[in-house]
Design a protein around this motif. Structure first.
Motif, PDB file in Angstrom:
ATOM      1  N   GLY A   9       0.978  -0.996  -0.165  1.00  0.00           N
ATOM      2  CA  GLY A   9       0.022  -0.144  -0.121  1.00  0.00           C
ATOM      3  C   GLY A   9       0.745   1.239   0.030  1.00  0.00           C
ATOM      4  N   LEU A  10       2.160   1.186  -0.176  1.00  0.00           N
ATOM      5  CA  LEU A  10       3.164   2.529  -0.211  1.00  0.00           C
ATOM      6  C   LEU A  10       2.847   3.089  -1.794  1.00  0.00           C
ATOM      7  CD1 LEU A  10       6.075   1.014   1.769  1.00  0.00           C
ATOM      8  CD2 LEU A  10       4.534   2.831   2.602  1.00  0.00           C
ATOM      9  N   PRO A  53       0.345   3.347  -4.740  1.00  0.00           N
ATOM     10  CA  PRO A  53      -0.985   3.210  -5.456  1.00  0.00           C
ATOM     11  C   PRO A  53      -0.955   2.743  -7.006  1.00  0.00           C
ATOM     12  CG  PRO A  53      -0.859   5.511  -5.203  1.00  0.00           C
ATOM     13  CD  PRO A  53       0.263   4.874  -4.709  1.00  0.00           C
ATOM     14  N   PRO A  54      -1.374   1.707  -7.162  1.00  0.00           N
ATOM     15  CA  PRO A  54      -1.348   1.003  -8.714  1.00  0.00           C
ATOM     16  C   PRO A  54      -2.238   1.592  -9.217  1.00  0.00           C
ATOM     17  CG  PRO A  54      -2.801  -0.573  -7.239  1.00  0.00           C
ATOM     18  CD  PRO A  54      -2.086   0.422  -6.193  1.00  0.00           C
ATOM     19  N   THR A  55      -1.982   1.950 -10.656  1.00  0.00           N
ATOM     20  CA  THR A  55      -2.860   2.580 -11.660  1.00  0.00           C
ATOM     21  C   THR A  55      -4.366   1.860 -11.785  1.00  0.00           C
ATOM     22  OG1 THR A  55      -1.073   3.427 -12.799  1.00  0.00           O
ATOM     23  CG2 THR A  55      -3.088   3.596 -13.967  1.00  0.00           C
ATOM     24  N   SER A  56      -4.058   0.480 -11.726  1.00  0.00           N
ATOM     25  CA  SER A  56      -5.212  -0.396 -12.121  1.00  0.00           C
ATOM     26  C   SER A  56      -4.739  -2.080 -11.537  1.00  0.00           C
ATOM     27  CB  SER A  56      -5.675  -0.683 -13.450  1.00  0.00           C
ATOM     28  OG  SER A  56      -4.634  -1.141 -14.435  1.00  0.00           O
ATOM     29  N   GLY A  57      -5.759  -2.834 -11.389  1.00  0.00           N
ATOM     30  CA  GLY A  57      -5.507  -3.886 -10.838  1.00  0.00           C
ATOM     31  C   GLY A  57      -5.699  -4.387  -9.372  1.00  0.00           C
ATOM     32  N   THR A  58      -5.677  -5.477  -8.849  1.00  0.00           N
ATOM     33  CA  THR A  58      -6.104  -5.421  -7.542  1.00  0.00           C
ATOM     34  C   THR A  58      -4.964  -6.533  -6.561  1.00  0.00           C
ATOM     35  OG1 THR A  58      -7.417  -7.868  -8.057  1.00  0.00           O
ATOM     36  CG2 THR A  58      -8.694  -5.600  -7.976  1.00  0.00           C
ATOM     37  N   VAL A  59      -5.012  -6.181  -5.268  1.00  0.00           N
ATOM     38  CA  VAL A  59      -4.075  -6.930  -4.472  1.00  0.00           C
ATOM     39  C   VAL A  59      -5.135  -7.612  -3.478  1.00  0.00           C
ATOM     40  CG1 VAL A  59      -2.464  -7.000  -2.764  1.00  0.00           C
ATOM     41  CG2 VAL A  59      -2.301  -5.591  -4.652  1.00  0.00           C
ATOM     42  N   ARG A  93      -6.491   1.672   4.477  1.00  0.00           N
ATOM     43  CA  ARG A  93      -6.436   0.318   5.134  1.00  0.00           C
ATOM     44  C   ARG A  93      -6.723   0.328   6.494  1.00  0.00           C
ATOM     45  NH1 ARG A  93      -1.883  -3.151   1.649  1.00  0.00           N
ATOM     46  NH2 ARG A  93      -2.640  -2.877  -0.281  1.00  0.00           N
ATOM     47  N   PRO A  94      -7.724  -0.499   6.818  1.00  0.00           N
ATOM     48  CA  PRO A  94      -7.880  -0.620   8.637  1.00  0.00           C
ATOM     49  C   PRO A  94      -6.585  -1.287   9.228  1.00  0.00           C
ATOM     50  CG  PRO A  94      -8.925  -2.392   7.475  1.00  0.00           C
ATOM     51  CD  PRO A  94      -8.260  -1.638   6.386  1.00  0.00           C
ATOM     52  N   ARG A  95      -6.800  -1.096  10.525  1.00  0.00           N
ATOM     53  CA  ARG A  95      -5.316  -1.578  11.477  1.00  0.00           C
ATOM     54  C   ARG A  95      -5.134  -2.923  11.169  1.00  0.00           C
ATOM     55  NH1 ARG A  95      -5.140  -0.607  17.866  1.00  0.00           N
ATOM     56  NH2 ARG A  95      -6.696  -2.514  17.679  1.00  0.00           N
ATOM     57  N   THR A  96      -6.088  -3.800  10.975  1.00  0.00           N
ATOM     58  CA  THR A  96      -5.929  -5.260  11.033  1.00  0.00           C
ATOM     59  C   THR A  96      -5.103  -5.544   9.691  1.00  0.00           C
ATOM     60  OG1 THR A  96      -8.272  -5.393   9.957  1.00  0.00           O
ATOM     61  CG2 THR A  96      -7.878  -5.930  12.508  1.00  0.00           C
ATOM     62  N   ASP A  97      -5.549  -4.794   8.454  1.00  0.00           N
ATOM     63  CA  ASP A  97      -4.915  -4.979   7.330  1.00  0.00           C
ATOM     64  C   ASP A  97      -3.286  -4.495   7.165  1.00  0.00           C
ATOM     65  OD1 ASP A  97      -7.135  -6.296   6.038  1.00  0.00           O
ATOM     66  OD2 ASP A  97      -7.809  -4.661   4.932  1.00  0.00           O
ATOM     67  N   ARG A 133     -10.013 -11.357   0.050  1.00  0.00           N
ATOM     68  CA  ARG A 133     -10.492 -10.115   0.174  1.00  0.00           C
ATOM     69  C   ARG A 133      -9.714  -8.853  -0.619  1.00  0.00           C
ATOM     70  NH1 ARG A 133      -9.795  -6.614   3.983  1.00  0.00           N
ATOM     71  NH2 ARG A 133      -8.831  -8.228   5.354  1.00  0.00           N
ATOM     72  N   PRO A 134     -10.271  -8.275  -1.417  1.00  0.00           N
ATOM     73  CA  PRO A 134      -9.281  -7.104  -1.992  1.00  0.00           C
ATOM     74  C   PRO A 134      -8.850  -6.249  -1.053  1.00  0.00           C
ATOM     75  CG  PRO A 134     -11.355  -7.520  -3.613  1.00  0.00           C
ATOM     76  CD  PRO A 134     -11.792  -8.417  -1.967  1.00  0.00           C
ATOM     77  N   LEU A 135      -7.802  -5.614  -1.167  1.00  0.00           N
ATOM     78  CA  LEU A 135      -7.338  -4.552  -0.313  1.00  0.00           C
ATOM     79  C   LEU A 135      -7.301  -3.272  -0.786  1.00  0.00           C
ATOM     80  CD1 LEU A 135      -3.892  -6.414   0.886  1.00  0.00           C
ATOM     81  CD2 LEU A 135      -6.002  -5.997   2.278  1.00  0.00           C
ATOM     82  N   ALA A 136      -7.468  -2.353   0.144  1.00  0.00           N
ATOM     83  CA  ALA A 136      -7.370  -0.966  -0.497  1.00  0.00           C
ATOM     84  C   ALA A 136      -6.243  -0.545  -0.912  1.00  0.00           C
ATOM     85  CB  ALA A 136      -7.720   0.148   0.752  1.00  0.00           C
TER      86      ALA A 136
END
Length: 460
Positions: free
Chosen positions: A282-283, A285-291, A305-309, A296-299
């Motif tokens: 998360g450092l 930001p991608p232009t497109s695509g998912t992690v 992102r929440p603390r748990t993520d 579960r998709p991450l922000a």
């Protein structure tokens, strides 16, 4: 005549950092100073430039005939982040001299208009080598000069150092990389706790080491014995595209990693390995695509992102020194992870931090000091301890063994293997080091110019 002459050098800051070190380096010769993290290598090397730790008591004699150039272990620490690299070099020398230096260091002239953060780790290393070559130095002090470089680039840097010595430049290499030492060194000095425990010609020290400590430094790590991963899918990257300005850094990258599996991501400097790692955590930001984590998709960014993520995916940076606040004790910064990501009290987080740090052979007095007083290897281990204190499900390690001596590297690899095997932690290793990949990785993915050029394969 010797270009460098050091006689009975002692440097003390509360305790002896260097204790009675002596050596000479003739013109065109290569001296390798080796030893575990904290042995006094960097302190000795900086003494040749007339630099010492704040408040140090110094005795003995250091004589350098001519100018000394310096290649630091962490190039990012000496590059101005807000200025284009070419403009800085042109302030130090003429345009023709800059061009000669960057060509000699294999740094592309086309990158001179970039800022340091737009360069890969290998490109930054070649840049600081070019900077060291400005002004025609009589001796170059290189502190882990192949840090973070892939094998091909490392061989180019070694070749350039060899060509420097052919022109009569003396070279002092501070290194954990025994392949580099074997390729370059004429003479070797082995340090332990600031003292010389063995020295001699490279041939004698490498083929017939007399001290048990020297023999331990020369031993390659044993294979960690990675078992086939059988866990469920933990991390998935799909169709990931990322940019640096107008430059596409990643092109539709896909990969998956299971629980308890280790994936090594390899490729030359500038291939997109670190950008991929930063997108996962998360450092960047991608232009497109998912992690996706556990289905579960991450922000896209840390802030979203929440603390748990945040706790679930931890990142260990290549430049450990730059990842710490230089004004605060290391222990406080490591313990803060448990406060922020696990909700622990200050007292409990400190106790937990001390326990994890101790597992990496970092005692309490050492960790209560500020980062500048620790060696690079000690900070590498502290950075790993800080990440593990979050109890992550995925650990992304960017050149985690870079700059570590053989003994410390084996300790780190063994610890990572235990995490994978015992706690099913998923490991993503960003590395140039084929030895590390062979020892620890279950599978390998290769990137080239932001594209996956080799599909994941089972490691031998």
């Amino acid at each position: 005549m010797s270009v460098v002459s050091v006689t009975d050098l002692r440097v003390t800051v509360g305790r002896p950092l260097v204790d009675g070190v002596s050596f000479e380096v003739p013109a065109g010769a290569v001296l390798a100073i080796v030893g575990a993290s904290g042995s006094g290598k960097t302190t000795t090397g900086l003494a040749l430039l007339g630099e010492y730790p704040a408040g140090a008591e110094v005795s003995g004699e250091v004589r350098v005939r001519g100018r000394a150039g310096f290649v630091p272990q962490h190039p990012g620490a000496v590059l101005n982040p807000v200025r284009r690299v070419g403009s800085v070099l042109r302030e130090l020398a003429s345009v023709s001299a800059v061009e000669q230096a960057v060509d000699a260091a294999r740094f592309p002239r086309s990158l001179l208009d970039r800022y340091p953060h737009q360069l890969s780790g290998g490109q930054q290393q070649r840049l600081v080598l070019a900077q060291a070559l400005l002004g025609d130095p009589a001796v170059v002090v290189a502190d882990e000069p192949t840090t973070g470089l892939d094998r091909a680039t490392r061989d180019e840097v070694v070749g350039e150092f060899a060509r420097l010595t052919e022109r009569g430049v003396a070279l002092v290499v501070l290194s954990h990389d025994m392949e580099v030492v074997r390729a370059l060194a004429d003479h070797i000095v082995v340090l332990r706790a600031g003292r010389v425990i063995e020295s001699g010609s490279a041939t004698n020290v490498l083929t017939n080491p007399q001290h048990p400590y020297t023999r331990a430094l020369l031993v390659d790590p044993i294979r960690a014995g990675a078992d086939d991963a059988t866990g469920a899918e933990r991390l998935r990257v799909e169709n990931l595209v990322a940019h640096h300005g107008r430059t596409t850094a990643l092109h539709d990258v896909d990969l998956t990693v299971s629980a308890g599996e280790c994936l090594a991501v390899m490729g030359p400097s500038g291939s997109g390995k670190t950008t991929l790692a930063r997108c996962v955590v998360g450092l960047h930001p991608p232009t497109s695509g998912t992690v996706t984590l556990d289905g579960r998709p991450l922000a896209r960014t840390l802030r979203s992102r929440p603390r748990t993520d945040l706790a679930a995916i931890q990142y260990v940076f290549q430049d450990a020194r730059a990842s710490f606040d230089h004004r605060r004790p290391v222990l406080d910064q490591v313990a803060r992870t448990a406060v922020l990501l696990r909700g622990m009290s200050a007292a409990d987080s400190t106790a937990a931090a001390l326990s994890v740090l101790a597992s990496f052979r970092l005692d309490e007095p050492t960790t209560r000091r500020p980062p500048p007083t620790l060696s690079g290897g000690e900070l590498h281990r502290a950075a790993l301890a800080r990440a593990l204190l979050a109890n992550p499900r995925v650990l992304v390690c960017d050149e985690i063994t870079t700059g570590l001596d053989t003994v410390t590297r084996l300790s780190v690899l063994t610890h990572l293997a235990e995490l994978r095997d015992t706690h099913a932690v998923t490991l993503v290793l960003i590395t140039h080091d084929h030895t590390v990949a062979d020892h620890l990785a279950d599978r390998v993915t290769t990137l080239h110019k932001g594209r996956v050029t080799q599909r994941p394969r089972t490691a031998p």
